[in-house]
Write an enzyme that holds these catalytic residues in place. Structure first.
Site, PDB file in Angstrom:
ATOM      1  CE  LYS A 142      -7.139  -1.238  -3.130  1.00  0.00           C
ATOM      2  NZ  LYS A 142      -7.001   0.219  -3.023  1.00  0.00           N
TER       3      LYS A 142
ATOM      4  CG  ASP B  24      -1.546   2.682  -1.931  1.00  0.00           C
ATOM      5  OD1 ASP B  24      -1.597   1.736  -2.732  1.00  0.00           O
ATOM      6  OD2 ASP B  24      -2.513   3.424  -1.679  1.00  0.00           O
TER       7      ASP B  24
ATOM      8  CD  GLN C   3      -9.354   2.938  -2.011  1.00  0.00           C
ATOM      9  OE1 GLN C   3      -8.733   1.940  -1.658  1.00  0.00           O
ATOM     10  NE2 GLN C   3      -9.410   3.320  -3.271  1.00  0.00           N
TER      11      GLN C   3
END
Ligand code: NAP
Length: 299
Positions: free
Chosen positions: A53, A120, A97
């Site tokens: 990412k 997200d 994460q």
């Protein structure tokens, strides 16, 4: 034989658009999109995802910030970092994460991310917007958003008259995916571990989406001839044919046999996976455009 849906190629098209949009924003408004990625602990798979990412964020011309916190980080320390990133105007997107180490509770952390920086799409504000059919003003969860682009590439944006079946009802994927298909006018069935005669339900699907986490669960006789199959599952299995101790990634769909009857199918790897990272970049550039009140690019 089914058309193989090339997620890598589609993801590259999305990230090219993102990079162009980022360059325009920097040139015209002096704003460089900033993505902060937070990882706690030493899980190698999570580190591999986070590195990918951060690398992609740099390729898109973003200011890429990676925070690697020690395994023993406390809930307070993690929430303080999120609060600091929430307040930083150079940060347009924050990603924590998952999964977090066991001693940490992910839910309050995710819910503490400001919705406009929640790239997200997991904050209840963003999830609620998707649930209420508002796909324009929030940030949509990356994997379902990416899977929908692949569906639209095959069927167009109006899915009227098509039956869609989503296997899996997680907040991360199954629920938002079903809602996005519904917003596209598909007739949607959500299946899960308590569903009876799953094979018969799947055989009704013009669009079959599998997000379970069980290798090769979807078999050829579950597939309606000509159906589009989107395989979201990522499963690591032993691959003795590659050498002792070797492994490989497979999806939830028995690819070879299902490809014989489907109209189109995503491979694993190279299908939905690359779309997830691309949509994270898309959400970050959208958040940066919104931060200065500019009309957002579309993907
Ligand atoms: P999850 O939270 O574990 O949810 C799995 C779902 O599958 C649950 O709703 C569960 O039903 C259902 N299920 C379990 N066994 C079943 C069975 N025998 N028959 C029918 N349904 C069954 O998983 P997730 O986070 O949604 O992820 C699912 C898969 O997608 C995983 O392999 C994950 O690695 C992958 N994934 C990939 C990406 C990507 O970027 N490509 C992103 C996210 C996830 P119940 O609710 O009844 O328990």
């Amino acid at each position: 034989m089914a058309r193989i849906i090339d997620g890598k190629q589609t993801a590259a098209t999305v990230t090219d658009t993102v990079a162009e949009a980022a360059a325009t924003l920097e040139r015209e408004a002096g704003v460089k999109p900033g993505l902060a990625v937070v990882i706690v602990g030493n899980d190698p798979a999570s580190h591999a995802y986070v590195n990918a990412k951060s690398r992609m964020a740099k390729q898109c011309g973003f200011n890429s910030m990676q925070y690697s916190l020690a395994e023993e980080t406390t809930q307070d320390e993690l929430e303080s970092l999120v609060a600091k990133l929430n307040a930083d105007p150079a940060v347009h997107g924050i990603l924590v994460q998952l999964p977090l180490p066991r001693h940490l509770d992910s839910e309050p952390v995710i819910q503490s991310i400001r919705p406009e920086k929640d790239v997200d799409g997991l904050n209840v504000v963003n999830a609620g917007k998707v649930a209420s059919g508002d796909l324009a003003s929030g940030l949509v969860s990356c994997t379902p958003a990416g899977a929908m682009i692949l569906v639209r590439n095959i069927h167009g944006s109006d899915l009227s008259g098509l039956n869609a079946v989503v296997i899996g009802r997680s907040n991360l994927f199954g629920k938002p995916m079903a809602l996005l298909l519904l917003a596209g006018n598909a007739t949607v069935t959500m299946a899960h571990s308590r569903t009876k005669d799953l094979a018969a339900i799947c055989r009704q699907a013009d669009i079959l989406v599998a997000a379970v986490g069980r290798p090769f669960m979807v078999r050829q006789d579950w597939v309606k001839p000509g159906a589009t199959i989107i395989d979201v599952g990522i499963n690591r299995i032993d691959a003795p044919e590659k050498g002792e101790g070797k492994t490989r990634l497979v999806g939830d769909v028995a690819f070879d046999e299902c490809a014989e009857v489907a109209g189109a199918i995503t491979p694993v790897p190279g299908g939905v996976g690359p779309m997830t990272i691309a949509m994270l970049m898309a959400n970050t550039v959208v958040a940066a455009y919104r931060s200065v009140g500019r009309p957002i690019p579309s993907f």
